[in-house]
Design a protein around this motif. Structure first.
Motif, PDB file in Angstrom:
ATOM      1  N   ALA A  36       0.848  -1.195   0.000  1.00 32.54           N
ATOM      2  CA  ALA A  36       0.000   0.000   0.000  1.00 32.54           C
ATOM      3  C   ALA A  36       0.878   1.237   0.000  1.00 32.54           C
ATOM      4  N   ILE A  37       0.266   2.348  -0.414  1.00 33.39           N
ATOM      5  CA  ILE A  37       0.974   3.627  -0.389  1.00 33.39           C
ATOM      6  C   ILE A  37       0.175   4.583   0.475  1.00 33.39           C
ATOM      7  N   HIS A  38       0.867   5.272   1.369  1.00 36.81           N
ATOM      8  CA  HIS A  38       0.174   6.255   2.207  1.00 36.81           C
ATOM      9  C   HIS A  38       0.872   7.603   2.098  1.00 36.81           C
ATOM     10  N   TRP A  39       0.144   8.621   1.690  1.00 32.95           N
ATOM     11  CA  TRP A  39       0.693   9.978   1.646  1.00 32.95           C
ATOM     12  C   TRP A  39       0.450  10.619   3.008  1.00 32.95           C
ATOM     13  N   CYS A  40       1.516  11.018   3.703  1.00 31.87           N
ATOM     14  CA  CYS A  40       1.370  11.547   5.062  1.00 31.87           C
ATOM     15  C   CYS A  40       0.905  13.000   5.018  1.00 31.87           C
ATOM     16  N   ASP A  41      -0.144  13.289   5.808  1.00 27.73           N
ATOM     17  CA  ASP A  41      -0.637  14.670   5.881  1.00 27.73           C
ATOM     18  C   ASP A  41      -0.182  15.358   7.167  1.00 27.73           C
ATOM     19  N   GLY A  42       0.431  14.587   8.080  1.00 30.09           N
ATOM     20  CA  GLY A  42       0.958  15.183   9.304  1.00 30.09           C
ATOM     21  C   GLY A  42      -0.084  15.431  10.381  1.00 30.09           C
ATOM     22  N   SER A  43      -1.315  14.959  10.179  1.00 30.98           N
ATOM     23  CA  SER A  43      -2.384  15.250  11.133  1.00 30.98           C
ATOM     24  C   SER A  43      -2.245  14.437  12.419  1.00 30.98           C
ATOM     25  N   ASP A  44      -2.938  14.896  13.476  1.00 33.59           N
ATOM     26  CA  ASP A  44      -2.955  14.170  14.746  1.00 33.59           C
ATOM     27  C   ASP A  44      -3.589  12.787  14.557  1.00 33.59           C
ATOM     28  N   ALA A  45      -4.651  12.768  13.761  1.00 31.95           N
ATOM     29  CA  ALA A  45      -5.372  11.500  13.556  1.00 31.95           C
ATOM     30  C   ALA A  45      -4.455  10.476  12.887  1.00 31.95           C
ATOM     31  N   ASN A  47      -1.193  10.409  12.997  1.00 30.55           N
ATOM     32  CA  ASN A  47      -0.176   9.994  13.955  1.00 30.55           C
ATOM     33  C   ASN A  47      -0.736   8.979  14.952  1.00 30.55           C
ATOM     34  N   ALA A  48      -1.953   9.250  15.455  1.00 32.39           N
ATOM     35  CA  ALA A  48      -2.569   8.357  16.443  1.00 32.39           C
ATOM     36  C   ALA A  48      -2.733   6.957  15.849  1.00 32.39           C
ATOM     37  N   LYS A  49      -3.123   6.903  14.602  1.00 36.21           N
ATOM     38  CA  LYS A  49      -3.338   5.618  13.943  1.00 36.21           C
ATOM     39  C   LYS A  49      -2.015   4.848  13.803  1.00 36.21           C
ATOM     40  N   LEU A  50      -0.985   5.572  13.388  1.00 39.45           N
ATOM     41  CA  LEU A  50       0.324   4.940  13.221  1.00 39.45           C
ATOM     42  C   LEU A  50       0.880   4.451  14.557  1.00 39.45           C
ATOM     43  N   VAL A  51       0.718   5.282  15.592  1.00 42.13           N
ATOM     44  CA  VAL A  51       1.243   4.920  16.904  1.00 42.13           C
ATOM     45  C   VAL A  51       0.510   3.689  17.437  1.00 42.13           C
ATOM     46  N   ALA A  52      -0.821   3.667  17.263  1.00 41.54           N
ATOM     47  CA  ALA A  52      -1.607   2.516  17.740  1.00 41.54           C
ATOM     48  C   ALA A  52      -1.134   1.236  17.041  1.00 41.54           C
ATOM     49  N   SER A 151       9.105   2.628   7.054  1.00 44.17           N
ATOM     50  CA  SER A 151       9.151   2.549   8.512  1.00 44.17           C
ATOM     51  C   SER A 151       8.198   3.550   9.165  1.00 44.17           C
ATOM     52  N   PRO A 152       7.153   3.073   9.835  1.00 48.05           N
ATOM     53  CA  PRO A 152       6.257   3.992  10.545  1.00 48.05           C
ATOM     54  C   PRO A 152       6.977   4.730  11.684  1.00 48.05           C
ATOM     55  N   TYR A 153       8.019   4.095  12.242  1.00 51.43           N
ATOM     56  CA  TYR A 153       8.831   4.754  13.277  1.00 51.43           C
ATOM     57  C   TYR A 153       9.513   5.996  12.698  1.00 51.43           C
ATOM     58  N   VAL A 154       9.996   5.868  11.462  1.00 53.08           N
ATOM     59  CA  VAL A 154      10.607   7.027  10.794  1.00 53.08           C
ATOM     60  C   VAL A 154       9.564   8.121  10.574  1.00 53.08           C
ATOM     61  N   VAL A 155       8.355   7.730  10.171  1.00 56.24           N
ATOM     62  CA  VAL A 155       7.292   8.721   9.966  1.00 56.24           C
ATOM     63  C   VAL A 155       7.041   9.482  11.273  1.00 56.24           C
ATOM     64  N   ALA A 156       6.893   8.738  12.377  1.00 54.14           N
ATOM     65  CA  ALA A 156       6.594   9.378  13.666  1.00 54.14           C
ATOM     66  C   ALA A 156       7.723  10.320  14.093  1.00 54.14           C
ATOM     67  N   ASN A 157       8.958   9.931  13.822  1.00 51.62           N
ATOM     68  CA  ASN A 157      10.099  10.788  14.185  1.00 51.62           C
ATOM     69  C   ASN A 157      10.195  12.014  13.272  1.00 51.62           C
ATOM     70  N   MET A 158       9.989  11.797  11.979  1.00 55.33           N
ATOM     71  CA  MET A 158      10.053  12.913  11.025  1.00 55.33           C
ATOM     72  C   MET A 158       8.963  13.939  11.340  1.00 55.33           C
ATOM     73  N   ARG A 159       7.825  13.463  11.865  1.00 56.99           N
ATOM     74  CA  ARG A 159       6.736  14.373  12.209  1.00 56.99           C
ATOM     75  C   ARG A 159       7.156  15.325  13.340  1.00 56.99           C
ATOM     76  N   ILE A 160       8.022  14.829  14.219  1.00 57.31           N
ATOM     77  CA  ILE A 160       8.507  15.672  15.318  1.00 57.31           C
ATOM     78  C   ILE A 160       9.687  16.531  14.857  1.00 57.31           C
ATOM     79  N   MET A 161      10.550  15.963  14.048  1.00 61.97           N
ATOM     80  CA  MET A 161      11.821  16.621  13.705  1.00 61.97           C
ATOM     81  C   MET A 161      11.715  17.650  12.582  1.00 61.97           C
ATOM     82  N   THR A 162      10.640  17.556  11.761  1.00 63.97           N
ATOM     83  CA  THR A 162      10.502  18.487  10.625  1.00 63.97           C
ATOM     84  C   THR A 162       9.082  19.055  10.606  1.00 63.97           C
ATOM     85  N   ARG A 163       8.860  20.062   9.745  1.00 62.58           N
ATOM     86  CA  ARG A 163       7.491  20.502   9.466  1.00 62.58           C
ATOM     87  C   ARG A 163       6.997  19.568   8.371  1.00 62.58           C
TER      88      ARG A 163
END
Ligand code: GTP
Ligand code: SPV
Ligand code: MN
Length: 597
Positions: A36-45, A47-52, A151-163
């Motif tokens: 699957a392909i997921h385009w990240c929008d950076g939203s809270d929702a 992030n919550a889904k990825l973290v769960a 890597s969803p871990y990379v997504v979660a970190n990039m969300r904190i480290m970048t805009r």
């Protein structure tokens, strides 16, 4: 937002209004074959889904929700705990353009090698498209990129480290250009791992590591290696520097940028808490950035700097209420911890946290046994938004950046190098940076504590030949320029007993105050061949006690030792051959002659 679709199953479906971006995603999907392909929008929702999802599959372990709300522990593969310099390549068409400071491979060969690893590597996985902006979203100094990762871990970190997310994508679509970063964790096999840079193609390819600077491609790969190449072409500087504001009791703020090698004190200095007497007098420190600085000359001739990052990926060990209270306050919630230990009630724990608690489990997830290994890996880290830092400067979001009054170079030097000295002019300052040495740390794999040359703390991060890089630095010295003064510091000088002679941390403000006074022309110094040193009495030392040995070596200079050092520096510069700027070689020779005379 137009035709953008989420979680689509057909690789390559239109996800952006920018054809170049869609085409690249389609090309990567065809190679890596994700489910699957997921385009990240950076939203809270999002992030919550990825973290769960990561909590469910064990990638993240929830920490004590009462003491550390919304915080998680990630245990990386034990073979994947730091940057890997020997596997990090700069792939320019000409080997000499990468320079002796980089590992090199011809672009064609490099692409072929790593594309073979990417072939089909995302089967069974989701491909995430992460649009991000390095720097404030509305700053002319900012630059954008897109990281593709599995890597969803990379997504979660990039969300904190970048805009990251929708606003970055909008800017990318407007500008039409972006740095391409392709990342896969692969099998996490150290023998199938490469971190490759193609500066001419504004492209990064990283395979086989999920850790820090190897995988969060906005950080060292983009904001330093690729950006340093762009900065050279466009007349600015991309540096491994913290940025802080020092506000004096009169309410005036000077901004200082400082380059120290990895794990040599940038985060700590950036978040410094003034010693008691200074606090009472009204001194304040403002954190702009803790790792990377992009600077360029403004209309008034001064250098203006932004922090391209939005968060901190900080070293955990040694962080305590005493050493760095601002960092500790920042990581009370909404933090991802990587490779730290945990207490029996699931609080994060590391060596030097000094909070009276005991670790139960080490970073490998095994019962803590100090005779086996430390609780936290020496390069364990926290990822947290800069906005959570009590000392975060409001000016850090200013699109124009902050004017820099002083540039500081420094390393870990147990011997020879005094606490602080000032370069006599820009050329000398560039030499001071070029001649930097430091003992290696756990931030990269390999031996720890070995002295090596690490010019401007950029040895692992300069995306081109150091000789050209020094020439670029020298080029800023031109009519109309109002350049910062350049200093060198050493917080790590050791005494005969092997202990640090300088208290460091908050007390480093005493040194910063002297620098600012020098900038303002209000402090004395003793001229020596290596630069201008304060006499013991030129620094405010009230409230600390230094031994006689400390006073002597921190404020003195050993002529014979420096003569040998300058011979070594000469040999180092000569290693770059004809490309090394003549003015720098002359400066080295001039000082060596003085030391010998
Ligand atoms: P990277 O994130 O790897 O680029 O590192 P950094 O330069 O931000 O280093 P950081 O501030 O995290 O410090 C690394 C280590 O140096 C920690 O263990 C600190 O406790 C220690 N340290 C920082 N400042 C001082 C100081 O002034 N004196 C002494 N003795 N140790 C320090
Ligand atoms: C460094 O090593 O200088 C760091 C950590 O700041 S990493 O992001 O891994 O590069
Ligand atoms: Mn760093």
């Amino acid at each position: 937002m137009n035709a953008r679709t989420k979680d689509m199953n057909i690789p390559g479906t239109d996800g952006s209004t920018l054809a170049a971006l869609n085409d690249w995603v389609a090309e990567v999907a065809a190679l890596t074959r994700p489910d699957a392909i997921h385009w990240c929008d950076g939203s809270d929702a999002e992030n919550a889904k990825l973290v769960a999802q990561m909590e469910a599959d064990g990638t993240l372990i929830r920490l004590n929700e009462e003491t550390h709300p919304q915080s998680w522990l990630h245990r990386s593969d034990p073979q994947d705990v730091a940057r890997v310099e020997h596997l990090t390549l700069v792939c320019t068409p000409e080997r000499d353009d990468a320079g002796p400071n980089n590992h090199w491979m011809a672009p064609e060969e490099a692409h072929a090698k790593i594309d073979a690893l990417f072939d089909g590597c995302m089967q069974g996985r989701t491909l995430y498209v992460i649009p991000y902006c390095m720097g404030p979203i509305d700053s002319p100094l900012s630059r954008c990129g897109v990281e593709i990762t599995d890597s969803p871990y990379v997504v979660a970190n990039m969300r904190i480290m970048t805009r990251m997310g929708a606003p970055a994508l909008k800017r990318i679509e407007r500008e039409g250009t972006f740095v391409k970063g392709l990342h896969s964790t692969g099998e996490l096999d150290p023998d199938r791992r490469w971190i490759m840079h193609f500066p001419e193609e504004l492209t990064i390819k990283s395979y086989g590591s999920g850790y820090g600077g190897n995988a969060l491609l906005g950080k060292k790969c983009h904001a330093l290696r690729i950006a340093s190449h762009q900065a050279r072409q466009e007349g600015w500087l991309a540096e491994h520097m913290l940025i802080l504001g020092v506000e004096n009791p009169q309410g005036e703020t000077h901004y200082i940028a400082a380059a120290f090698p990895s794990a040599c004190g940038k985060t700590n200095l950036a978040m410094l808490i003034p010693p008691e007497g200074y606090r009472e007098a009204g001194w304040k420190i403002w954190t702009v950035g803790d790792d990377i600085c992009w600077m360029r000359p403004g209309a008034d001739g001064r250098l203006y700097a932004i922090n391209p990052e939005a968060g901190f990926f900080g070293v955990a060990p040694g962080t305590s209420k005493k050493s760095n209270p601002n960092a500790l306050a920042s990581i009370q919630s909404h933090t991802i911890f990587t490779n730290v230990g945990v207490t029996a009630d699931n609080q994060p724990w590391w060596e030097g946290i000094d909070n009276g608690l005991q670790p139960a489990t080490d970073w490998r997830g095994e019962p803590y046994d100090p005779s086996v290994r430390p609780a936290a890996h020496p390069n364990s880290r926290f990822t947290v938004s800069a906005k959570r830092c009590p000392s975060y400067s409001p000016m850090a979001e200013d699109p124009q950046g902050v004017p820099i009054s002083a540039i500081v170079f420094g390393g870990r030097r147990a011997s020879l190098v005094p606490l602080v000295f000032e370069a006599r002019n820009w050329i000398h300052g560039v030499l001071v940076g070029a001649a930097m040495g430091s003992e290696t740390t756990a931030a990269a794999t390999g031996a720890v504590g070995v002295m090596r040359r690490d010019p401007m703390a950029m040895k692992p991060f300069c995306g081109y030949n150091f000789a050209d890089y020094f020439a670029h630095w020298l080029s800023f010295d031109k009519p109309g320029a109002k350049l910062p003064k350049i200093f060198h510091v050493n917080w790590f000088r050791k005494g005969a007993d092997g202990k640090f002679l300088w208290p460091g941390f908050g007390d480093n403000l005493r040194v910063l105050e002297w620098m600012i006074k020098r900038v303002e022309g209000r402090a004395d110094a003793v001229q020596t061949p290596i630069g201008a040193l304060p006499a013991v009495g030129d620094l405010d030392l009230e409230g600390i006690s230094l031994t006689g040995e400390a006073r002597e070596v921190l404020f003195g200079y050993d002529r014979e030792g420096w003569r040998a050092e300058f011979e070594g520096i000469g040999e180092y510069l000569a290693g770059y051959g004809e490309r090394m700027p003549e003015s720098l070689r002359n400066e080295q020779h001039r000082i060596l002659t003085q030391l010998a005379g």
